[in-house]
Design a protein around this motif. Sequence first.
Motif, PDB file in Angstrom:
ATOM      1  N   PHE A 178      40.640  47.062  31.366  1.00 28.29           N
ATOM      2  CA  PHE A 178      41.006  46.290  32.427  1.00 28.29           C
ATOM      3  C   PHE A 178      39.495  45.981  33.402  1.00 28.29           C
ATOM      4  CE2 PHE A 178      44.908  48.428  31.498  1.00 28.29           C
ATOM      5  CZ  PHE A 178      46.293  47.264  31.572  1.00 28.29           C
ATOM      6  N   VAL A 179      39.771  44.764  33.624  1.00 32.61           N
ATOM      7  CA  VAL A 179      38.651  44.084  33.964  1.00 32.61           C
ATOM      8  C   VAL A 179      38.612  43.007  34.954  1.00 32.61           C
ATOM      9  CG1 VAL A 179      36.924  42.463  33.636  1.00 32.61           C
ATOM     10  CG2 VAL A 179      37.124  43.954  32.426  1.00 32.61           C
ATOM     11  N   TRP A 180      38.819  43.049  36.784  1.00 31.25           N
ATOM     12  CA  TRP A 180      38.688  41.650  37.335  1.00 31.25           C
ATOM     13  C   TRP A 180      37.634  41.543  38.516  1.00 31.25           C
ATOM     14  CZ3 TRP A 180      39.862  47.159  37.400  1.00 31.25           C
ATOM     15  CH2 TRP A 180      39.333  48.261  38.198  1.00 31.25           C
ATOM     16  N   SER A 181      38.215  40.185  39.375  1.00 31.48           N
ATOM     17  CA  SER A 181      37.190  40.579  40.468  1.00 31.48           C
ATOM     18  C   SER A 181      38.027  40.582  41.430  1.00 31.48           C
ATOM     19  CB  SER A 181      36.372  39.066  39.863  1.00 31.48           C
ATOM     20  OG  SER A 181      35.671  38.870  41.321  1.00 31.48           O
ATOM     21  N   LYS A 182      37.035  40.961  42.520  1.00 31.93           N
ATOM     22  CA  LYS A 182      37.666  41.869  43.665  1.00 31.93           C
ATOM     23  C   LYS A 182      38.145  40.157  44.427  1.00 31.93           C
ATOM     24  CE  LYS A 182      36.970  46.836  44.127  1.00 31.93           C
ATOM     25  NZ  LYS A 182      36.136  47.472  45.112  1.00 31.93           N
ATOM     26  N   ASN A 183      36.797  39.288  44.231  1.00 37.28           N
ATOM     27  CA  ASN A 183      36.478  38.088  45.600  1.00 37.28           C
ATOM     28  C   ASN A 183      36.890  36.905  44.178  1.00 37.28           C
ATOM     29  OD1 ASN A 183      35.311  35.442  46.552  1.00 37.28           O
ATOM     30  ND2 ASN A 183      33.648  36.628  46.693  1.00 37.28           N
ATOM     31  N   ILE A 184      37.660  36.547  44.106  1.00 41.72           N
ATOM     32  CA  ILE A 184      38.741  35.367  43.079  1.00 41.72           C
ATOM     33  C   ILE A 184      38.185  34.479  43.523  1.00 41.72           C
ATOM     34  CG2 ILE A 184      40.733  33.913  42.469  1.00 41.72           C
ATOM     35  CD1 ILE A 184      40.764  37.103  41.771  1.00 41.72           C
TER      36      ILE A 184
END
Length: 128
Positions: A81-87
């Motif tokens: 699962f990949v995400w960015s904390k700063n949208i």
Amino acid sequence: MLWLIRLVIFFLILYLLYRSVKYIIDPKRKLELAQEQKRFYFLDDQENVRKNFHVTYKGVLFEGEKYLGATEKSFEVVSIFVWSKNISSLKGLTQEDFQYLQNEIKERYPNAKLDWKSPIHEFLKNKQ
């Protein structure tokens, strides 16, 4: 007494050299530098499945969580699962950018199913 002062100065210089080399080769510092320079950098400990990986690309920092599972031949990373904390930093990224990131992650983890968290997931789903 003079030899003691020289010895202390010698060890102080050795300590400062050790700390400066350690600072220069620190992977987290390299990640931050790559993010500032808007370059691609992949920081990962592939031997430690519990440790998340970090990727920076075009100034955006992504974090990936790995999950171990069984494949036909062995236990491998089967889900990521990949995400960015700063949208807000995602502004300007295109479909091709995310395709590039997927290819880089798949190169390192070929057996893994890659999932993006919101809002990237919705963006990629709408573009298909």
